[in-house]
Write an enzyme that holds these catalytic residues in place. Structure first.
Site, short mmCIF file in Angstrom:
data_model
loop_
_atom_site.label_atom_id
_atom_site.label_comp_id
_atom_site.label_asym_id
_atom_site.label_seq_id
_atom_site.Cartn_x
_atom_site.Cartn_y
_atom_site.Cartn_z
N VAL A 507 0.85 -1.18 0.00
CA VAL A 507 0.00 0.00 0.00
C VAL A 507 0.89 1.24 0.00
O VAL A 507 1.88 1.31 0.75
CB VAL A 507 -0.93 0.03 1.23
CG1 VAL A 507 -1.85 1.24 1.18
CG2 VAL A 507 -1.74 -1.25 1.31
N ASP A 619 -9.64 -12.27 6.18
CA ASP A 619 -8.32 -11.84 6.65
C ASP A 619 -8.46 -10.74 7.70
O ASP A 619 -7.83 -9.68 7.61
CB ASP A 619 -7.47 -11.35 5.48
CG ASP A 619 -5.97 -11.36 5.80
OD1 ASP A 619 -5.58 -12.07 6.76
OD2 ASP A 619 -5.20 -10.68 5.10
#
Length: 805
Positions: A507, A619
C-alpha cells in the site's frame, strides 16, 4: 457539506455578555440584543439566537463551549430584532413579535398555575416552577430535534427536523404506542424502525401498556425502555463517560449521536440510525436521485430534469419541458438504469415477464407515474402512483426504473435550433437553415478542437478523453473511479511512499489531481480477467458503512490491478498495539480500544448480514483495521479474498489468510463461512485487550501460545493478568470482563459454537447475557497446527472451500 453538523449548530450567535441570576423572576424579559438566562454552571443558556438577515429564534443552547441549539420555542418560529420574550406576572412565558406586545408568537400556556419563577438548569432543561418548587412546565417535555443526557422522549412526543425555510417539519422520530421507534418522512412513510413491537407486546399484562421512554446517557448509550425492560440499546462508537453528548434528528432525516471532541473543538458523529444516507426517503426531494461522491451522498437529477434550486440540490428536480401531471400531449417512459425508486407499501405489484412489460404497463395505466424492476429474479414490477419520486442510483445496482414524462414536442416547435440559422418560413427556408446550422456547428467544432489542441500543446498535457476529468466527472457519479496506471503512478510519485504491506499486496500513499490524499494498494496474485475484476470491484464499491474504508477507485490495465482507498491518518491498529515506536504515544486507552473493537464488529456484521452480497472478509487482523483522525475503526481489504479465486466456481477459492487468525476449518478442509471471520475477530479482540500478538515464540513457553494461557488465567479468575499492563488501571471492569468472554466465545474450535457477528455486537454492547465460555476441546492442538502449517512469512496460501461471498 459536513452532515455531522446540525442546521442550527452552524449558525452565527450574537449575544450581549450580560448574565442574569439562576432564578428568573416574574416580569423578566429577554430581547435579541439583550441578556441571556444562563444555568448556574454556565453549561446552558436560554435566549435569542441570530439566524441571519435580521431573523431570530428563541432556544436553549450550550452557552460557552458550543453554539449548538438543543431546544427551540415553537420549533421553526422566527421573529425580528424587535421581538421580546417575557415571563409575565401571571406565570405565562410569552414570545411577542415586538416590544408593543401586539401579537403573540408563542406561549407556554401556564397562566393561573401558581408559577413563581423560572430556572435554566445545567442539564439543559428550562423550567417554570410553582411555590412548592414543582415543575409546572419544562422544555424537556416539548423536545424539538434534540435529546440531551437526562432527557426522555415519551410516547406521544417526537423529534422533528428544524427547517430554516419552512414551518413544516419534513422528518419525524416517533415513539409509537405499539413499542416501535420509527423515523418518518412527512409523518407518512417510515424508512427506519427499531422493530421492537413484538418485545413490547410480550410485556403487556392484562391490557396494561408498559410506559415507554427513549433516553441518551452520558456514556453514549441510547436506550428504548418499557418500564424497567430494555427493548433496544444502541451504543455510540466512543462509548464511555462524556457529558457533552446529544441525539439529534438532523435536517437530512438521519438520527445521530454526537460527542464533543475537545481536541478538535467540534461535534463528532458516533452513531447514526441509517447507515446509507441514500436510504433516507425523500432526502434529495421529488425526482431527486441520491448517489455517492467519495463516500459522501450527493443529489442529482435524472436525464431530462433540472434542479428546482441549483444552490440547494436537496430541494428536488423538475422536468425540463412540462410536468407529467399537467401535460396534454401524451406521455412516454424514460429508462433509468442502475436506479431504485422507493415506493409506498400501498403501491401495486405487477408480474411482468420482462422490462418491456413493466414499461408498457406503466404507460397504459393513467395513474402510474413510475415503475421499478428490481431484477432480483422475482419477475415483479413495482408501480408508483405518488407524484413524489425518491431514488437511489449507483452504477452497479441491478435495478432498472422507468419514469413517465410528457412527450417531447416535435416539428417546427422543436427547441434547440442553432442561433446561426433564421427561423424557418418555408421548406426551402428550412433546408437553407439546416445547411447554415450544420456549417455553424462544424465551424464551432473545428474551432474548439484547435483551442483544445493549442492549450494541450502549450501546457504539454496529453489529451486522453473523459478520464482526464475524473476529479470532476467521475467523482460526481459516486461510482468507483477507473484510473489509469500512469495516473496512479504519478499520484504516488512512482510508488515511493510505502505505507505497509499485507497479504494482498503493498500500500502506498498518494495525492490525486484534486488534492485528495489516498491509499493505493497494488494487488498481487489476481487470477481474474477485466470483466470479473470489475464485477468484484462493483460489489466492494457498493458497500457503505461508517466503519468500512471507502473505495475511491481502481485500475485494471494489462497485468496491473490496483485499488484506491480513502487515506486513514492514523494508519493501522497493529502499530499502536504491538509497536514500540512513537506511534504508540499517546497510548490507546481502554475506552478507545473498546470502541475500536465494537466498530470493527459492527463493520463485519454489516458485511455478513446487511449488505446486498454476503461478504466474508477472510483476513481479519489488526493490520486490516485502520484508524481515522478520531481513532475510529475502519475495516479494510473486505471483498479482496474473492479476487484471488481460481476459476469461476462459487465454492472454490484461493485465499491468503494470516498466521494466528485462521479458524480451524481452514486447516481441515471444512466449508468456510461467516463464522470463520468470527474466529479471526475473537483473536483480534484478545490482542486489543492484551496489547500483544496471539502467538509470540519469543515469550516464555507458557505464554507463547497466548490464547491457551489466557483462557487458563480467565478460568482461574486472574483476568487482569491478560490485560495490557500499559493501561495502568484505566479500565471499566464490566466492559472488560464482557470483552474477554466474547473473545473466548468467538475462538471456539467448532464453528457452530461461535456466535454470529450481529450477536457479537449485542454481546459487546451488553444486550445479551453471557454464559461462561467453554474451553475448546482441541484448542492446544488447533493452535499448534496453525503454527506448524503456516510458512514463516505473514501470509499462507492454500485452497479451501467457501460457502458464500
Amino acid at each position: 457539506m459536513n452532515l455531522g453538523i446540525t442546521l442550527l449548530g452552524c449558525l452565527l450567535f450574537i449575544f450581549a455578555p450580560s448574565i442574569v441570576s439562576q432564578t428568573i423572576s416574574l416580569g423578566s424579559t429577554l430581547t435579541p440584543t439583550g441578556n441571556l438566562w444562563v444555568s448556574p454552571g454556565n453549561a446552558f443558556a436560554l435566549g435569542f439566537y441570530n439566524l441571519g438577515q435580521g431573523i431570530y429564534s428563541v432556544g436553549v443552547f450550550y452557552h460557552k463551549q458550543i453554539s449548538t441549539v438543543v431546544w427551540t420555542a415553537g420549533r421553526n418560529l422566527t421573529v425580528t430584532k424587535d421581538a421580546i420574550l417575557e415571563l409575565g406576572q401571571d406565570g405565562n412565558l410569552v414570545l411577542y413579535n415586538s416590544s408593543s406586545k401586539a401579537v403573540t408568537v408563542w406561549e407556554s400556556k401556564t397562566s393561573g398555575q401558581n408559577v413563581v419563577g423560572a430556572d435554566m438548569n445545567d442539564t439543559g432543561n428550562f423550567v417554570l416552577v410553582n411555590s412548592s418548587s414543582q415543575f409546572v412546565w419544562q422544555s424537556f417535555q416539548y423536545p424539538t430535534d434534540t435529546l440531551v443526557p437526562g432527557q426522555q422522549l415519551m410516547t406521544g412526543t417526537n423529534l422533528s427536523t428544524v427547517q430554516a425555510d419552512s414551518s413544516i417539519s419534513t422528518y419525524t422520530l416517533t415513539l409509537e404506542t405499539n413499542g416501535n421507534l420509527s423515523l418518518y418522512w412527512k409523518n407518512d412513510l417510515s424508512y427506519w424502525g427499531s422493530d421492537t413491537s413484538s418485545a413490547y407486546s410480550n410485556l403487556s399484562v392484562s391490557g396494561n401498556s408498559p410506559k415507554l421512554g427513549l433516553s441518551l446517557d452520558s456514556n453514549g448509550r441510547l436506550q428504548l425502555v418499557a418500564n424497567s425492560s430494555v427493548l433496544a440499546n444502541w451504543l455510540s462508537s466512543d462509548y464511555g463517560p462524556n457529558p457533552l453528548r446529544r441525539l439529534t434528528l438532523d435536517a437530512d432525516g438521519n438520527l445521530r449521536i454526537y460527542s464533543w471532541a475537545a481536541e478538535s473543538g467540534s461535534w463528532i458523529v458516533m452513531w447514526q440510525a441509517v447507515e446509507n444516507q441514500c436510504d433516507v426517503y425523500g432526502w434529495c426531494g421529488s425526482y431527486g436521485l441520491c448517489t455517492y461522491n467519495i463516500g459522501a451522498p450527493i443529489c442529482n437529477c435524472p436525464a431530462g430534469f433540472k434542479p428546482l434550486d441549483s444552490q440547494q440540490p436537496t430541494k428536488g428536480c423538475k422536468f425540463i419541458d412540462a410536468d407529467i401531471a399537467t401535460c396534454g400531449g401524451g406521455s412516454q417512459v424514460v429508462s433509468l438504469n442502475h436506479t431504485v425508486l422507493f415506493a409506498y407499501e400501498s403501491d401495486n405489484f405487477l408480474v411482468s415477464d420482462n422490462d418491456e412489460g413493466c414499461k408498457s404497463g406503466c404507460l397504459k395505466d393513467p395513474t402510474c407515474v413510475a415503475a421499478i424492476v428490481p431484477n432480483d429474479g422475482a419477475g415483479k414490477c413495482r408501480q408508483k402512483r405518488s407524484h413524489f419520486i425518491s431514488g437511489y442510483q449507483f452504477p452497479f445496482l441491478q435495478a432498472t426504473s422507468y419514469l413517465k414524462v410528457c412527450n417531447l414536442p416535435t416539428g417546427p416547435a422543436t427547441p434547440g435550433v442553432s442561433e446561426c440559422s433564421p427561423a424557418p418560413k418555408s421548406s426551402k427556408g428550412s433546408r437553407i437553415g439546416i445547411v447554415i446550422g450544420t456549417t455553424c456547428t462544424f465551424a464551432v467544432t473545428i474551432l474548439l478542437e484547435v483551442c483544445v489542441w493549442g492549450f494541450c500543446c502549450r501546457r504539454r498535457i496529453t489529451f486522453r478523453g473523459p478520464l482526464s476529468n475524473y476529479a470532476v466527472l467521475d467523482f460526481a457519479s459516486g461510482a468507483p473511479i477507473k484510473f489509469t496506471y500512469r495516473e496512479l503512478q504519478s499520484a504516488t510519485k512512482n510508488f515511493s511512499n510505502k505505507l505497509g504491506e499485507g497479504g494482498f499486496g503493498a500500500v502506498y500513499k498518494g495525492t490525486l489531481l484534486n488534492k485528495t490524499t489516498v491509499a493505493v494498494k497494488k494487488l498481487e496474485g489476481i487470477q481474474q480477467g477485466e470483466k470479473e475484476f470489475r464485477m468484484e470491484v462493483a460489489i466492494i464499491g457498493s458497500t457503505h458503512h461508517i466503519n468500512l474504508v471507502h473505495l475511491v477507485g481502481f485500475c485494471s490495465e494489462g497485468s496491473h490491478r490496483l485499488l484506491v482507498y480513502d487515506y486513514m491518518a492514523n494508519l493501522s491498529l497493529d502499530r499502536y498495539l504491538f509497536s514500540d515506536s512513537e506511534l504508540t504515544k499517546p497510548l490507546l486507552n481502554w475506552k478507545t480500544r473498546f470502541n475500536i473493537a465494537l466498530g470493527t464488529a459492527r463493520a463485519i456484521a454489516y458485511l455478513h448480514e446487511e449488505c446486498r452480497d454476503c461478504i466474508i472478509h477472510c483476513d481479519i487482523k489488526p493490520e486490516n483495521i485502520l484508524l481515522d483522525e478520531h481513532l475510529s475503526a475502519k475495516v479494510s481489504d473486505f471483498g479482496l479474498a474473492k479476487l484471488l479465486k481460481e476459476g469461476h466456481g462459487r465454492t472454490q477459492t484461493t485465499v491468503r489468510g494470516t498466521r494466528g487468525y485462521l479458524a480451524p476449518e481452514w486447516l481441515t478442509d471444512l466449508p468456510i463461512t461467516t463464522k470463520s471471520d468470527v474466529f479471526s475477530f475473537g483473536m483480534v479482540l484478545l490482542e486489543i485487550i492484551s496489547g500483544r500478538r496471539n502467538y509470540d515464540p519469543s515469550m516464555d513457553s507458557d505464554k507463547s501460545k497466548f490464547p491457551t494461557w489466557a483462557f487458563h488465567q480467565f478460568e482461574a479468575g486472574q483476568i487482569m493478568s491478560i490485560v495490557d499492563e500499559r493501561l495502568h488501571g484505566e479500565l471499566e471492569s464490566n466492559q472488560l470482563e464482557r470483552a474477554v468472554q466474547v473473545s473466548f466465545w468467538c475462538i471456539q474450535d467448532q464453528a457452530s459454537h461461535r456466535p454470529s457477528m450481529s450477536k457479537v455486537v449485542q454481546m459487546l454492547e451488553g444486550n445479551i447475557l453471557l454464559g461462561e465460555p467453554p474451553m475448546p476441546k482441541s484448542f492446544d492442538e488447533i493452535h499448534s497446527r496453525h503454527v506448524q502449517q503456516q510458512p514463516p512469512t505473514a501470509s499462507g496460501l492454500s485452497s479451501f472451500s467457501v460457502e458464500c461471498f
